[in-house]
Motif scaffolding. Structure first.
Motif, short mmCIF file in Angstrom:
data_model
loop_
_atom_site.label_atom_id
_atom_site.label_comp_id
_atom_site.label_asym_id
_atom_site.label_seq_id
_atom_site.Cartn_x
_atom_site.Cartn_y
_atom_site.Cartn_z
N LYS A 233 0.89 -1.31 0.10
CA LYS A 233 -0.07 -0.06 -0.03
C LYS A 233 0.70 1.18 -0.08
N LYS A 238 4.18 -0.68 -4.08
CA LYS A 238 3.22 -0.97 -4.83
C LYS A 238 3.26 -1.90 -6.00
N ALA A 301 -2.24 -3.05 -5.74
CA ALA A 301 -1.00 -3.68 -6.19
C ALA A 301 -0.95 -4.00 -7.65
#
Length: 344
Positions: A233, A238, A301
């Protein structure tokens, strides 16, 4: 003389009455059950380590009919492996889980073999290695090199480690110059330096902040661990590229002195429970890898694949050099032979 004789007799009675209270004699016939403290360093109980130790506990207590009790600690005896092994050596813990990296810091350099990048090409390759001749030889090395301080109970895994960072890797050169949280010494650090990354030391508990605040640009770990910590996050966590550079190995250890003090029946119970723990931990890990991968994707992601061959080609000469330095060239060749057979 009578007083002296009486005192000597009293001391003898006290000493004899204390005999038979060792771990090998506990349990049964109204005696206090043998208590085993089992610990890992993960504070979140929703992880494969916990599942494995709970399976160990259940098997031991069922087989012994309650004559042996197991107390499982999730991070409460120490969040670092150094703390756990210190407790194993002092008797404050009886069964602990550690990585090859810790064992090398204890002077057993040969175990670093299992940390070599791209040593394994699949879980099948890894399992056949640790469950076969190579695994047996490594267990003997650990026993001998530690002067029987450590006794191997089983091989666990912490999953397949992948890269995650501030951008996806499309080719190996994309990692050039990136500050990457990984080991800063040994063959692992050498490998990442060769890719162009800058290995950087950050404590696991501080990594979320480090990714959030640009202290590091990237890190590497397995899905169940970095997703639980919300690393995906962060802006610098990511993008996940499935490099698959490490099918990890973890050692389930007990004290050699403790093990040698057990009765034959108790040893059999512990060994069977260790097998049950291995099966439970593997099953939990495999399930959670897919579960947490999907969670990461659902939470924003991005996951991509990469041609791993350039990484593998880079790793091989580093493996050869490191294996020669620590005296495990023969084991490395055996592992490679197993890998060739699993690819057929």
């Amino acid at each position: 003389m009578k007083k002296l004789f009486g005192l000597s007799l009293l001391i003898l009675i006290v000493v004899l009455s204390g005999c038979g209270s060792s771990s090998g004699e506990s349990g049964g016939d109204g005696e206090e059950p043998l208590k085993i403290i089992a610990a890992h360093n993960q504070t979140d109980p929703e992880n494969p380590y916990q599942d494995g130790l709970l399976a160990f506990k259940e098997s031991v207590e069922e087989q012994s009919g309650g004559d042996i009790e197991v107390e499982v600690h999730a991070g409460t005896l120490g969040t670092s492996e150094t703390e756990l092994v210190e407790k194993l050596q002092t008797g404050a813990a009886d069964v602990v889980l550690v990585s090859p990296g810790f064992m090398t810091s204890s002077g057993i350099d040969q175990v670093d073999l299992f940390a070599f990048p791209y040593l394994f090409n699949s879980y099948d390759h890894w399992e056949k290695t640790v469950q076969g001749e190579v695994g047996d030889e490594m267990a003997q090395i650990i026993k001998e090199e530690s002067d029987n301080d450590f006794r191997m109970l089983g091989y666990w895994t912490a999953g397949v480690r992948h890269y995650y960072g501030d951008e996806p890797l499309q080719q190996m050169s994309d990692i050039d110059g990136k500050k990457m949280r990984t080991q800063t010494s040994g063959v692992v650090a050498d490998f990442w330096k060769q890719t162009g990354a800058v290995p950087t030391s950050v404590a696991w508990g501080e990594l979320y902040q480090a990714l959030q605040q640009d202290v590091v640009d990237a890190a590497e770990n397995a899905y169940p661990y970095f997703v639980q910590q919300d690393h995906h996050k962060t802006p610098n966590g990511k993008f996940i590229t499935e490099t698959g550079h490490d099918y990890t190995t973890r050692f389930l250890l007990t004290s050699g002195d403790l093990y040698d003090g057990l009765t034959d029946e108790q040893k059999e119970i512990i060994e069977e429970a260790s097998k049950a723990s291995v099966e439970a931990e593997w099953e939990s890990l495999h399930s959670q890898e897919e579960e947490y991968k999907q969670q990461a994707i659902e939470e924003g992601a991005e996951v991509n694949q990469i041609d791993r061959q350039p990484f593998i080609d880079l790793a091989k000469p580093l493996q050869d050099k490191a294996a020669e330095e620590i005296g495990v060239t023969n084991l490395l060749e055996k592992i490679r032979e197993i890998g060739e057979s699993t690819e057929e």
